[in-house]
Enzyme design. Structure first.
Site, PDB file in Angstrom:
ATOM      1  N   LYS A   1       0.827  -1.193   0.000  1.00  0.00           N
ATOM      2  CA  LYS A   1       0.000   0.000   0.000  1.00  0.00           C
ATOM      3  C   LYS A   1       0.874   1.261   0.000  1.00  0.00           C
ATOM      4  CE  LYS A   1      -3.740  -2.076   2.762  1.00  0.00           C
ATOM      5  NZ  LYS A   1      -4.883  -1.865   1.871  1.00  0.00           N
TER       6      LYS A   1
ATOM      7  N   ASP B   1      -7.655  -3.125  10.239  1.00  0.00           N
ATOM      8  CA  ASP B   1      -8.146  -4.143   9.323  1.00  0.00           C
ATOM      9  C   ASP B   1      -8.661  -5.373  10.054  1.00  0.00           C
ATOM     10  OD1 ASP B   1      -8.698  -4.473   6.619  1.00  0.00           O
ATOM     11  OD2 ASP B   1      -6.939  -5.718   6.262  1.00  0.00           O
TER      12      ASP B   1
ATOM     13  N   GLU C   1      -6.398  -9.578   0.302  1.00  0.00           N
ATOM     14  CA  GLU C   1      -6.137 -10.722   1.177  1.00  0.00           C
ATOM     15  C   GLU C   1      -7.324 -11.091   2.056  1.00  0.00           C
ATOM     16  OE1 GLU C   1      -6.481  -7.866   4.084  1.00  0.00           O
ATOM     17  OE2 GLU C   1      -5.472  -7.663   2.147  1.00  0.00           O
TER      18      GLU C   1
ATOM     19  N   ARG D   1     -10.456 -11.522   1.489  1.00  0.00           N
ATOM     20  CA  ARG D   1     -11.320 -12.565   0.927  1.00  0.00           C
ATOM     21  C   ARG D   1     -10.650 -13.944   0.984  1.00  0.00           C
ATOM     22  NH1 ARG D   1     -11.603  -9.029  -4.340  1.00  0.00           N
ATOM     23  NH2 ARG D   1     -11.227  -7.522  -2.664  1.00  0.00           N
TER      24      ARG D   1
END
Length: 488
Positions: free
Chosen positions: A270, A281, A342, A344
């Site tokens: 990122k 997250d 990631e 999913r």
């Protein structure tokens, strides 16, 4: 269970009785059309409004020191105009902010008329929200205000509202736990420590907790999950929480919370700006912990399973790479086009794991896509569902909890962009409808039960000067579970 941080009690009182209540401050919630009655409170409020000292805009406040006829040391008049959620929240937050600036420990809060259920819920959630202070990693607060210790809420219809108060406090405590774990830095909220928090919750009756380490996760065959975890030195944890409040024959509701305790994006790294916020997250996992905290207080007659796949996503020497193909728990192969997609990958294995419980419904909660932030901003969570009754129940629960969501589409055509030449499915679609294609990926692994997916990327935390976790969607989840508990 430990005592609530703020002691909140509910009692019956009219304006005359309220005026005699002793406290550091009496907060009186008034509408602009209040009429002067026999007591001092309504007369003072009407006079302040007529003089313009108390503005009619919701959230306007006026504090008086030892006014005549008032038992409390201070009187805080707070204008709410009506008992809508937005108005009550504005008025009570302003009043509590004023009280905390004076380091007041004991408050009485009263309505000028009967209190509605949603107004009482709003008052309770605002008290917890306004008094939450993060201090876990600070050596000492700079100028610590006196902690608000006791709040007495008065309403003429108090007896009818007592069940509402109990539910509101339980939800507020769950929200606060989720906020705490969301706000902790990634070096403090590791997968192992998240598992320890789940084990601590399971020390109360009706709760159980099992924690799978890397070897156990590998033996289960959760290779998609482990592909995400393999780039970090922090060992992954797969947390299985159980609340057994009903007979064993009753199918459970399964809550799955994405627990990426830090997301660098992996090899598809990122941008550095704002990457510190990627500690959030794991907000989906934190919301599952918060929901179980509320269940421990309320003890509804229902069975609930909580699954939290927890790991870090880092670009280590063993990290997954774009172009890799991994196998999931249910045997489907996945081409990893972007290692920053990631969430999913960990959720798909958790969804397959949930099948063994033969659930009545499965709800996964995840800070999954920036596309959902673009679509819905920070107001509503994105809701995707394969079952109409489940979708309707979650929408209703969101409204009841003042934690709303919005139904998003799941048309089959959206899955076209997930096709791969080298695997059964790719983990990333095209540029368009990113939140929908992510949900379509998850749907492939949710064929054996009613399923809903909540994308909370826009609502799980605030940025900027007010940076911090919100604890959403704990309220939505708990309201849904409580409604489900009433079903035969």
């Amino acid at each position: 269970m430990k005592k609530p941080r703020v002691d909140i009690a509910l009692g019956s009182a009219d304006a005359a009785q309220l005026s005699r209540q002793g406290a550091d401050a009496l907060v009186f919630l008034v509408s602009k059309d209040i009429q002067p009655g026999a007591g001092a409170l309504s007369k003072l409020a009407r006079a302040a409004l007529d003089a313009g000292d108390l503005e009619t805009q919701p959230g306007s406040v006026l504090m008086m020191y030892r006014p005549p006829g008032i038992g409390a040391t201070r009187l805080i008049l707070a204008c709410i105009d009506d008992q809508s959620v937005a108005h009550v929240r504005a008025g009570i937050q302003a009043a509590i902010g004023l009280a905390r600036s004076r380091s007041l420990g004991r408050l009485a809060i009263g309505f000028a008329s009967d209190a509605s259920a949603h107004a009482l819920r709003t008052v309770v959630s605002a008290i917890f929200e306004r008094t939450y202070v993060y201090a876990a990693t600070k050596s000492a607060p700079e100028t610590p205000p006196k902690v608000l210790e006791k709040v007495w809420i008065a309403a003429r219809n108090a007896e009818a509202l007592k069940p509402v108060l109990d539910r509101a406090i339980a939800i507020a405590e769950g929200v606060e736990l989720a906020r705490h774990w969301g706000d902790l830095p990634a070096n403090h909220a590791t997968p192992a420590r998240l598992a320890e928090a789940a084990m601590a919750l399971a020390k109360v009756p009706r709760f159980k907790c099992e924690v799978l380490g890397p070897q156990d996760i590998g033996k289960e065959g959760m290779r998609a999950f482990m592909a995400v975890a393999q780039g970090s030195a922090e060992p992954a944890r797969f947390i299985v929480l159980r609340y057994e409040g009903a007979r064993k024959s009753r199918p459970p509701v399964v809550l799955i919370g994405k627990g990426i305790t830090f997301d660098s994006g992996g090899i598809s790294i990122k941008p550095s700006e704002g990457m510190d916020e990627m500690k959030y997250d794991m907000a989906g996992g934190a919301s599952v912990l918060g929901a179980f905290q509320s269940l421990a207080r309320l003890k509804p007659p229902i069975n609930v399973i909580g699954l939290i796949p927890a790991c870090e996503n880092l670009p280590g020497t063993s990290a997954m790479k774009p172009g890799d193909v991994v196998s999931s728990l249910n045997g489907q192969t996945i081409e990893i086009l972007n290692t920053d997609a990631e969430g999913r990958l960990v959720l798909c294995d958790a969804l397959t794991y949930a099948e063994r419980f033969r659930p009545a419904a499965v709800i996964d909660v995840a800070t999954l896509t920036g596309a959902c932030v673009v679509a819905l901003g920070s107001v509503r969570s994105g809701l995707f569902a394969t079952d109409e009754s489940l979708a309707s129940a979650l929408l209703a629960a969101g409204e009841a909890a003042q934690d709303p969501c919005w139904r998003m589409p799941l048309d089959d055509a959206y899955a076209e962009s997930l096709k791969s030449n080298f695997a059964d499915v790719a983990n990333l679609g095209g540029r368009g409808a990113g939140s929908v294609t992510a949900a379509k990926f998850l749907q492939r692994f949710a064929q054996k039960f009613p399923w809903a997916h909540l994308d909370i990327a826009g609502v799980a935390w605030n940025g900027g000067a007010a940076k911090g976790a919100t604890g959403r969607p704990v309220g939505l989840l708990v309201e849904y579970l409580l409604a489900t508990a009433q079903e035969p």
